[in-house]
Write a protein that holds these residues in place. Structure first.
Motif, PDB file in Angstrom:
ATOM      1  N   PHE A 173      48.238  -7.828  -4.737  1.00 21.37           N
ATOM      2  CA  PHE A 173      48.669  -9.320  -4.581  1.00 21.37           C
ATOM      3  C   PHE A 173      48.607  -9.432  -2.870  1.00 21.37           C
ATOM      4  O   PHE A 173      48.069 -10.680  -2.639  1.00 21.37           O
ATOM      5  CB  PHE A 173      50.057  -9.759  -5.270  1.00 21.37           C
ATOM      6  CG  PHE A 173      49.809 -10.230  -6.492  1.00 21.37           C
ATOM      7  CD1 PHE A 173      49.060 -11.588  -6.901  1.00 21.37           C
ATOM      8  CD2 PHE A 173      50.248  -9.586  -7.771  1.00 21.37           C
ATOM      9  CE1 PHE A 173      48.932 -11.974  -7.930  1.00 21.37           C
ATOM     10  CE2 PHE A 173      49.755 -10.099  -8.828  1.00 21.37           C
ATOM     11  CZ  PHE A 173      49.278 -11.316  -9.155  1.00 21.37           C
ATOM     12  N   GLU A 231      46.103 -12.222  -1.333  1.00 25.88           N
ATOM     13  CA  GLU A 231      46.281 -13.156  -0.273  1.00 25.88           C
ATOM     14  C   GLU A 231      45.818 -13.015   1.195  1.00 25.88           C
ATOM     15  O   GLU A 231      45.384 -14.223   1.670  1.00 25.88           O
ATOM     16  CB  GLU A 231      48.050 -12.944   0.047  1.00 25.88           C
ATOM     17  CG  GLU A 231      48.901 -13.322  -1.185  1.00 25.88           C
ATOM     18  CD  GLU A 231      50.437 -13.256  -1.012  1.00 25.88           C
ATOM     19  OE1 GLU A 231      51.103 -14.521  -1.098  1.00 25.88           O
ATOM     20  OE2 GLU A 231      50.752 -12.248  -0.709  1.00 25.88           O
ATOM     21  N   TYR A 272      54.136 -15.032  -8.342  1.00 24.48           N
ATOM     22  CA  TYR A 272      53.241 -15.384  -7.327  1.00 24.48           C
ATOM     23  C   TYR A 272      52.186 -16.735  -7.705  1.00 24.48           C
ATOM     24  O   TYR A 272      51.769 -17.153  -6.799  1.00 24.48           O
ATOM     25  CB  TYR A 272      52.005 -14.143  -7.211  1.00 24.48           C
ATOM     26  CG  TYR A 272      52.501 -13.067  -6.924  1.00 24.48           C
ATOM     27  CD1 TYR A 272      52.633 -12.660  -5.707  1.00 24.48           C
ATOM     28  CD2 TYR A 272      52.844 -11.855  -7.629  1.00 24.48           C
ATOM     29  CE1 TYR A 272      53.211 -11.319  -5.177  1.00 24.48           C
ATOM     30  CE2 TYR A 272      53.302 -10.726  -7.356  1.00 24.48           C
ATOM     31  CZ  TYR A 272      53.390 -10.604  -6.068  1.00 24.48           C
ATOM     32  OH  TYR A 272      53.990  -9.167  -5.275  1.00 24.48           O
TER      33      TYR A 272
END
Length: 132
Positions: free
Chosen positions: A58, A62, A98
């Motif tokens: 993740f 990002e 998230y």
């Protein structure tokens, strides 16, 4: 107005040795290559630790989204590849961590292996560069 079609570029791109673009911008959409637990130096982060691999994956997503002028709040589609579906409950938890409602469309599949044998998860996303 001409549609924008351009690659997303990263400094110290860990995918460069594999001849893979981190992603592409097409109009106001970003199409990211599958992201996994690869460090900036190209090494695998969190070998044998699904939670560490998921967090790094993740973080990589990002980073690529930011380079394309977007963020996790603008993700509209997620495809998740797991080498062990027993980790699916952790994926459900990650969605809540998230993403926020309305949640992105999602496909999760179990695969026999990923590009590097130590990888346990790979995720690709489609995002917009506009407000959702």
């Amino acid at each position: 107005m001409t549609d924008i079609i351009k690659p997303i570029a990263l400094e110290n791109d860990p995918l460069a040795p594999y001849f893979i673009a981190p992603g592409w911008q097409v109009g106001n959409l970003l199409f990211l290559s599958g992201q996994a637990s690869i460090g900036a130096d190209g090494s695998i982060v969190g070998i044998g630790d699904f939670d560490a691999q998921l967090a790094r994956t993740f973080a990589n997503i990002e980073k690529v989204l930011a380079a394309g002028g977007s963020d996790l709040s603008k993700v509209v589609k997620v495809t998740i590849y797991l080498t062990d579906m027993d980790n699916f409950p952790k994926i459900v938890e990650a969605r809540q961590r998230y993403f926020t409602a309305p949640y992105p469309a999602d496909t999760t599949v179990e695969v026999r292996s990923l590009a590097l044998p130590e990888l346990m998860v790979e995720i690709d996303v489609i995002a917009t560069t506009s407000a959702s």
